[in-house]
Motif scaffolding. Structure first.
Motif, short mmCIF file in Angstrom:
data_model
loop_
_atom_site.label_atom_id
_atom_site.label_comp_id
_atom_site.label_asym_id
_atom_site.label_seq_id
_atom_site.Cartn_x
_atom_site.Cartn_y
_atom_site.Cartn_z
N LEU A 18 44.41 55.67 21.09
CA LEU A 18 43.20 55.97 21.06
C LEU A 18 42.72 56.85 20.19
O LEU A 18 42.36 57.74 20.36
CB LEU A 18 42.87 56.18 22.53
N HIS A 19 43.22 56.61 18.76
CA HIS A 19 42.78 57.37 17.83
C HIS A 19 41.24 57.47 17.55
O HIS A 19 40.41 56.83 17.82
CB HIS A 19 43.33 56.82 16.61
N ARG A 20 41.03 58.61 16.97
CA ARG A 20 39.57 58.69 16.68
C ARG A 20 39.21 58.43 15.06
O ARG A 20 38.19 58.14 14.78
CB ARG A 20 39.17 60.44 16.62
N ALA A 21 40.45 58.20 14.27
CA ALA A 21 40.43 57.70 13.10
C ALA A 21 41.46 57.41 12.56
O ALA A 21 42.48 58.12 12.69
CB ALA A 21 39.37 58.47 12.04
N GLU A 22 41.84 56.28 11.76
CA GLU A 22 43.08 55.87 11.03
C GLU A 22 42.69 55.64 9.59
O GLU A 22 41.93 54.72 9.23
CB GLU A 22 43.82 54.80 11.78
#
Length: 910
Positions: free
Chosen positions: A247-251
């Motif tokens: 559940l990354h916030r940005a990749e």
């Protein structure tokens, strides 16, 4: 020679290391000649095994610098200076948010162009740097997977959810706490499933590790583990999981997501950033999110940048659905594996890499030759020409004829003045025309970029619509299956009533079918509107292309990207059409079954109403999107270049003010005092430096008493020396040169390591003897020279060399080299004069000779014959540029090597 020098953290067990290794596979697939060059200034472990195939030892004309923007200058001005000079330099960068920090932007001035590891990364970086920015998405390739069982890997049995990340990759961005909360919400009762949270570099972030352990709580089905594993074992763990969750916030790319999909695993992840370039609603499960500001606690990301806040409730529902329908989850994973291997392999990426390199080779690199008026482009050239015009001819230039030459020049100029005025008018007109053409070109470039961004936004929206339709299709398919089971059971109980209710059923089914057809028509109308908007944008792009044939040559790579997006849009249309056909068939079959029973018809009617409510929500989402796009366009129209410049200038002024404050605090810092209350007393509310006593100071205290005041207590220094134990653990016997009070000797004795000491101060030696330590009183250099050659495994000396003159330092280094056995280690700790605070405190001790810069000590040790030398800041963060300005001391690690020694042995710190 044409080819590529591949530079990067090629042995690092981290994401930035995988970037270079991935591009090596694409170079192999494209059959482009290349060589490899290692850069190891990272604290990640450097033990990743990799076969670089056909790499050679040649030096080619182009460098691919797989080094992020914050490290580019360090490499190009340090170990890579010779390699990058006179060659074409391309930076391969990863970045995760839409604002690039000021300190990273200057990297764009050092490279000829930059490649983002995804289209998302390229879009984030492009507005902030001067160099051209292209997109070169990484391939998704798998190494051989270890054939170990769950038992051998230490994995629990049962349904297994896996999440992996690097604690060095910014805790807030990776968002592991949301993973733990999602698992607990999806499986409130322990035992249904198992979660493994796998991390690395936890030793550098003990507070974060404690936070994760506290969040895990007492749940026996949540397993948290930290530490490095061989890459093939990491893949083996992934191959055993049933769902991969992040559940990354940005990749910037999302390598582990792609690897899990390539292994055929269903993936649940945030529906935001670069992972959308290979994840869709058809091959994975994308979690809803809301865009938020990064905020103040996620360095190095700017606080005003935007990233995603994923919805834990939506993630928990999607995870639970995969658990409840494990056969469907397996089918989802198989579909993902087919798409990843077909569309995102190194072979699939090879044509794009070839195009980018051929385009770069077709352009003249600024490092290949200087221009006559600078490298600022057409506007700078026009400015330079205008300056020459305003200055006019120079009649006073020096000449061997002296005043006669100057008089002749002035006379000639007056004779030609009328003609010169005419030429000036012509030149001014040309300059004005050129400036206007440059401004029109820039405006046209901005319009092309705006149109491309609009197209990207519509493409993203089409993807979201496809995800919604796929979710609705899956829901209906599940309902149909459950209804079929209920119909079979109910048919046996109500066969006698079927004939009586058939007529009423037929009428109700006709109504239901009409409602379903109406909803399909509305959905088709919404999709048609989106496609018409896309067609209008494409028409606008065609008009811009026809008006700017001479400018669009600069945007060949952008055109390729637009074509790729159009192809993806066409593919999406075909998939949506196929889904609609399948949906129609399934609906007709369901309607045939619904005719049989009244109870089933009523249940289906309720479900149909629920689907209609969902459709209304989808329509509202489309309206909200259109409103957001309109608001964004209005904001862009109202924005002015000066507003952005003023905002950037304000932040820069704030940063400079903070830096000045820090420097002032450093410059006026007081020396360290072990017990400041003894010397700084309060007199009438005013701090005063003072000391008084009714008794005279003890005779013979001398230097030990002085050191007690200004260096620190025995326990304090002993604790600081613990950082060296891991390097000295296997080096016995050890000599502590200038052992002082014996802090290091006490540590070594406690660890069971053989060690002796020498010090010329009798009081210090007496203190050591009282502790039962083996210490000799006498001149340290004479004692060392009297020892047998190659009899020591290590020599340790803390805060001593600054008391020696240059001749004694040279004597210490050369004698140490003789007395150390092969692979022996010399460790010298001394104050760091790069730090203003440490440099001022250096002169507190009147016995100090001169401050010794780490660069000086490294060269002296090299010239004395040590084979491997390294400067470390034992209490720093691992970044040389930061540590040398902030740390009060450094240590020189010099190893005596033989010809077969290839490098300084690495030891794992606890």
């Amino acid at each position: 020679m044409r080819g590529v020098n591949l530079v990067g953290y090629l042995k690092a067990e981290s994401g930035v290391g995988q970037v270079g290794r991935s591009l090596a596979r694409v170079l192999e697939a494209a059959r482009i000649p290349y060589s490899v060059h290692f850069f190891d200034q990272t604290r990640s472990r450097q033990q990743h095994a990799f076969d670089f195939g056909s790499a050679t030892n040649e030096r080619f004309d182009t460098n691919l610098l797989c080094i992020n923007a914050d490290q580019t200058r360090i490499f190009m001005e340090g170990p890579g200076a010779e390699l990058t000079t006179g060659r074409r330099n391309i930076g391969v960068w990863a970045w995760e948010v839409d604002v690039l920090p000021e300190r990273m932007r200057s990297a764009g001035e050092l490279v000829d162009e930059a490649w983002g590891i995804s289209q998302y990364t390229a879009d984030c970086v492009a507005p902030w740097v001067e160099c051209p920015v292209r997109a070169m998405p990484l391939p998704i390739e798998l190494a051989p997977v270890s054939e170990q069982s769950r038992l051998e890997l230490g994995l629990p049995s049962g349904f297994l959810v896996l999440s992996c990340f690097d604690l060095d990759s910014v805790f807030e961005r990776k968002n592991p706490l949301a993973v733990l909360r999602t698992f607990r919400q999806a499986f409130p009762e322990p035992g249904e499933a198992q979660l493994v949270l796998k991390t690395i570099n936890g030793s550098f972030h003990p507070q974060r590790v404690e936070e994760l352990e506290e969040e895990c709580g007492e749940r026996p089905d949540i397993h948290f583990t930290d530490g490095y594993l061989p890459y093939e074992e990491q893949l083996a763990i992934m191959a055993h999981c049933d769902v991969y969750l992040t559940l990354h916030r940005a990749e910037g790319f999302g390598l582990t997501l792609g690897e899990a999909m390539a292994l055929g695993k269903p993936v649940v992840a945030t529906g935001f950033s670069a992972n959308l370039e290979f994840m869709t609603g058809l091959n994975s499960r994308l979690v809803d999110y809301v865009p938020v500001r990064v905020g103040p606690h996620a360095a190095p990301y700017p606080r005003d940048a935007i990233w995603a806040e994923p919805c834990v409730a939506d993630a928990a529902q999607k995870l639970r659905d995969l658990f409840d329908d494990q056969s469907g989850a397996s089918a989802l994973g198989r579909r993902a594996a087919v798409e990843i291997r077909a569309e995102h392999s190194a072979k699939a990426r090879a044509p794009r890499l070839t195009r980018l390199l051929e385009a770069a080779w077709g352009r003249r690199s600024p490092t290949e030759g200087a221009t006559t008026v600078g490298d600022g482009g057409a506007l700078e050239s026009l400015g330079y020409a205008g300056g020459l015009l305003e200055r006019g001819p120079q009649t006073d230039l020096p000449s061997r004829l002296g005043a006669l030459a100057r008089m002749w020049r002035r006379t000639t100029f007056r004779m030609l003045q009328n003609y010169d005025l005419h030429q000036q008018a012509i030149v001014r007109a040309l300059i004005s025309s050129g400036a206007q053409a440059s401004e029109e070109s820039r405006a046209l470039d901005a319009k092309v970029l705006e149109a491309a961004r609009d197209l990207d936004g519509l493409t993203l929206r089409l993807s979201q619509l496809g995800n919604a339709l796929e979710a609705e299709r899956s829901a209906r398919h599940g309902i149909a299956g459950r209804l079929e089971d209920r119909l079979v059971r109910s048919l046996r109980a109500h066969e006698e009533r079927a004939a009586a209710v058939r007529k009423a059923d037929v009428a109700a089914v006709a109504t239901l079918r009409a409602e379903a057809l109406a909803r399909q028509a509305a959905e088709a109308s919404a999709m048609q509107q989106v496609l018409e908007r896309l067609s209008a944008i494409e028409t606008r792009l065609e008009r811009l292309e026809s008006r700017s044939a001479d400018v669009l040559g600069k945007f060949v790579v952008v055109d390729d990207e637009l074509e790729h997006q159009r192809a993806r849009t066409g593919d999406l249309e075909r998939r949506l059409s196929a889904q609609a056909e399948r949906h129609q068939e399934e609906q007709e079959a369901a309607q045939a079954r619904i005719r049989e029973l009244e109870e089933t018809l009523l249940a289906t009617t309720v479900r149909a109403q629920d689907l209609e409510d969902r459709h209304g929500g989808l329509q509202k989402s489309i309206q909200d999107l259109e409103a957001a796009v309109a608001a964004r366009l209005a904001a862009m129209a109202a924005a002015t270049p000066w507003g952005r410049a003023i905002e950037v200038a304000g932040r820069r002024i704030e940063e400079v003010g903070q830096a000045v404050t820090e420097l002032r605090d450093e410059m006026f810092s007081a020396p360290y005092l072990a017990a400041p209350e003894e010397l700084i007393v309060d007199r009438d509310g005013v701090p005063t430096l003072s000391w008084s006593s009714t008794e005279a100071a003890g005779a013979g205290d001398g230097y030990p008493a002085f050191e007690d005041v200004f260096r620190g207590t025995f326990e304090f220094i002993r604790e600081r020396h613990e950082s060296y134990l891991s390097d000295l653990a296997e080096q016995a016997p050890i000599l502590d040169f200038g052992c002082g009070r014996g802090e290091m000797l006490d540590l070594l004795r406690e660890a069971g390591i053989e060690a002796t000491g020498v010090d010329q101060d009798a009081d210090q030696v007496a203190r050591c003897a009282a502790l039962g330590l083996d210490v000799v009183c006498g001149d340290g250099l004479e004692h060392l020279e009297g020892l047998p050659d190659q009899s020591l495994g290590a020599i340790f000396s803390a805060q001593v060399v600054e008391h020696l003159d240059v001749g004694e330092i040279d004597r210490l280094l050369r004698t140490s080299l003789k007395k150390l056995r092969p692979d022996g280690l010399l460790v010298l700790e001394t104050p760091n004069p790069h730090s203003p605070r440490a440099l001022r405190a250096f002169w507190v001790d009147p016995t100090h000779r001169a401050p010794l810069f780490p660069e000086t000590m490294l060269v002296l040790a090299r010239d004395c014959g040590f084979g491997q030398i390294e400067v470390r800041f034992p209490f720093g963060q691992g970044n040389y540029e930061t540590d040398r300005k902030t740390q009060g001391e450094y240590a020189l690690f010099a190893r005596k090597t033989t010809r077969k020694t290839t490098g300084m042995r690495k030891t794992k710190r606890s």
